[in-house]
Design an enzyme around this catalytic site. Structure first.
Site, PDB file in Angstrom:
ATOM      1  N   ASP A   1      -7.297 -34.066   9.937  1.00 40.52           N
ATOM      2  CA  ASP A   1      -7.811 -33.049   9.012  1.00 40.52           C
ATOM      3  C   ASP A   1      -6.817 -32.758   7.898  1.00 40.52           C
ATOM      4  OD1 ASP A   1     -10.312 -32.593  10.041  1.00 40.52           O
ATOM      5  OD2 ASP A   1      -9.799 -30.728  11.075  1.00 40.52           O
TER       6      ASP A   1
ATOM      7  N   GLU B   1     -10.936 -39.853   8.401  1.00 42.60           N
ATOM      8  CA  GLU B   1     -11.034 -41.067   9.215  1.00 42.60           C
ATOM      9  C   GLU B   1      -9.915 -42.052   8.876  1.00 42.60           C
ATOM     10  OE1 GLU B   1     -12.784 -40.966  11.728  1.00 42.60           O
ATOM     11  OE2 GLU B   1     -14.134 -39.330  11.229  1.00 42.60           O
TER      12      GLU B   1
END
Length: 638
Positions: free
Chosen positions: A550, A487
């Protein structure tokens, strides 16, 4: 699922995902009323079970907390659960809303009623909402948006798309049966359904596809009020805008200019009947979940064909989801206060702060960012807001959701829509509220909001396998740590990197740094593009932002894990693979490949570790092994 003692050591060098999850995948059964089983889904199922038990007891009058909002929720839940009444009423509650659509005489009449229909969320090709201005997030702007098609994406309408043709057949068959249950004759049904689908097909070419929509920044296309008013000769867009915000807005942000520039081709006297039929069909479908149980089940046929779920939810479960969807933050706070402990919140807060520190160090020592750009990146990171667990206070909007027990479920639901949409429109001209949470605490997910520059981790995701006080620190970093850093990485992905520390759309990069970053993003596109899965090939451009997040998340979480005492790097990577464990229907896999900005779970688990040298070291992976990737092809962005 994904138990530690089930790891197949012989597979680790060739397929990390299968080595960790293969044994579970062989025997796992997807619940009949769901399209998937696995990490996220299993946590969600467990929360569903807990809350259905707790809230079910409250419905029976047991253990009811002294909370007025929760009591109001229980009234709504009771209406949703009263299938005896719902079955007796049949289609009747929806008739007045359907009749209102049929009563639209012409385009002028439709426009005169625009606001009334908008406030109950009736279908309209042109929809509006109020949100922070992406260039100045201290103020709200009016956005002009588009309504989704019947099919998941415009590409489903392309010639030769067999999946699209099959889905349209399912849709038509379902609609014919719904029209019959509603008491409409076959001739009217055939004509209306045909016109509605023709209209959907007509507007499809003017919409963006999923890949275009993934380029989030391109939704910002501000038009002056004068220019926006000139986009159509058949729709008075200026009058519509003024009705919605009760003033003359200086500008309107158009998310899809091509669609609005085609307004006269989409809406005119020749297309009016098709448009009305399209609105009618949407209204019909949108009502089914609030009516009798047989209508509810029938009305879900198309969505089940999309997802691959084999059965409709049982009535009790459907009522739970319907009621909690409206009072989601109320239920979320109940869940968080009862089941999310302060020790876990403090521990996760510590992990977030540590991850931010790792990221800051990375930005400051990055070997390709100039000092000028790095300084601004660090300023953005320093300003990052962190929300863990649940909001401090309930959004006051929920105080307005007062159930009228003399009315049926659908009437109450429509009134709540009116309250919600009116509240959204009324934000225009007021200070931006940056405290609102976009997810309830019982939702298994997390998010980054680029306009507010905040990361949010609802309580529900802070469980094993993502996080547990019983897991090692390294395992937690491979789970929730990687999610946290993921995030954070969204602040610096291909979309988030275009917003500054205040959440404003602003270029803070030097030209040279931006060009280098765009080159790295292209490499990430190419790393995933065309990779084969059971359902088809991955679209690297569609999933690039999530893959950048990611990559940054896994890499930074690994560095944090290595900074702990006695790090277990093997456990770190094993838990990374474990959190992505998922078994899903082929239909669901195909749908996600077409529209989801996330790569398939098997690729998320397997591809990102290949970019990290520590993975090769700990599992002794060499050229010729399935998990091997040539050093020159390994991608490092953050």
């Amino acid at each position: 699922m994904g138990e530690k003692n089930k790891v197949n050591e012989s597979l680790l060098k060739d397929d990390l995902y299968q080595a960790v999850n293969g044994e579970w995948l062989k025997t796992a059964v997807i619940p009949a009323d769901r399209p998937t089983a696995g990490g996220f889904s299993e946590l969600d199922l467990n929360i569903e079970k807990i809350l259905m038990n707790d809230l079910g007891e409250m419905l029976e009058g047991k253990n009811v907390p002294d909370d007025k909002n929760l009591k109001e929720f229980l009234k709504y839940y009771k209406l949703a659960s009263d299938f005896e009444t719902r079955n007796a009423e049949g289609f009747e509650p929806a008739k007045k809303y359907l009749d209102a659509v049929l009563a639209i005489k012409d385009l002028q009449d439709w426009q005169d009623k625009w606001l009334d229909f908008a406030l109950i969320d009736a279908a309209n090709p042109f929809s509006f909402f109020v949100d922070p201005d992406m260039k100045n997030t201290q103020e709200y702007a009016l956005y002009a948006d588009v309504t989704p098609l019947f099919l998941p994406d415009k590409t489903y309408y392309e010639e030769g798309n067999e999946q699209g043709a099959a889905l349209l057949s399912v849709l038509s068959d379902m609609l014919e049966k719904l029209f019959e249950k509603a008491g409409y004759d076959a001739e009217f049904a055939k004509k209306t359904i045909s016109e509605a689908i023709e209209y959907d097909r007509l507007i499809a070419p003017f919409q963006k596809d999923s890949t275009e929509r993934a380029d989030y920044v391109k939704v910002y296309n501000p038009y002056s009020f004068e220019d926006f008013s000139k986009l159509s000769t058949t729709i008075d867009f200026g009058a519509v805008a003024k009705k919605i915000v009760k003033t003359t807005p200086d500008k309107i942000v158009v998310t899809e200019p091509k669609f609005y520039e085609a307004a006269d081709r989409i809406v005119n006297d020749d297309t009016f009947e098709q448009l009305r039929s399209w609105i009618f069909v949407h209204t019909l479908m949108d009502s089914t979940g609030f009516l009798s149980d047989d209508v509810r089940v029938l009305g879900g046929t198309f969505s089940r064909a999309l997802s691959g779920a084999k059965e409709a939810m049982k009535p009790e479960k459907a009522a739970y989801h319907l009621a909690t969807a409206r009072y989601d933050q109320v239920v979320g706070l109940y869940y968080a206060h009862k089941y999310f402990g302060p020790d876990a919140k403090a521990d996760v807060q510590h992990m977030v702060e540590k991850m931010v520190a790792v990221y800051k160090k990375r930005l400051e020592t990055n070997d390709w960012l100039s000092k000028e750009t790095a300084k601004k990146a660090v300023a953005k990171l320093d300003a990052l807001g962190i929300n863990v667990g649940y909001p401090d206070e309930l959004d006051p909007l929920y105080e307005k959701y007062l159930v009228d027990e003399t009315k049926n479920l659908l009437d109450n639901a429509i009134e709540f829509r009116r309250i919600q949409i009116a509240d959204n429109f009324d934000r225009y001209g007021k200070p931006v509220d940056r405290t609102r949470w976009e997810m309830p605490a019982h939702q298994v997910n997390a998010y980054y909001n680029p306009s507010f520059n905040i990361i949010v981790f609802p309580a529900a995701i802070l469980q094993a396998p993502f996080y547990s006080l019983k897991q090692t620190a390294s395992e937690n970093y491979g789970g929730i740590g990687a999610v946290i850093a993921h995030e954070i990485s969204h602040a610096f992905d291909n979309n988030g990197s275009q917003f500054d520390e205040f959440g404003n759309l602003s270029n803070w990069w030097t030209d040279e740094d931006l060009k280098h970053f765009e080159g790295l993003a292209q490499e990430m596109i190419e790393e995933f593009d065309g990779l084969e899965t059971e359902a088809g090939k991955c679209n690297g451009k569609l999933v690039v932002s999530e893959n950048i997040a990611d990559a940054g998340g896994l890499s930074c979480a690994l560095e944090a894990a290595k900074g702990e005492e006695n790090p277990d790097i093997k456990g770190f990577f094993l838990n990374w693979a474990r959190i992505w464990c998922m078994k899903s229907s082929l239909e669901c896999q195909k749908l996600l490949l077409a529209i989801d900005v996330h790569a398939p779970n098997v690729l998320r688990a397997n591809v990102q570790p290949k970019n990290l040298q520590e993975f090769y070291d700990v599992f002794d992976v060499h050229e010729g092994d399935g998990m091997w990737l040539e050093p020159e092809k390994r991608i490092h962005i953050w």
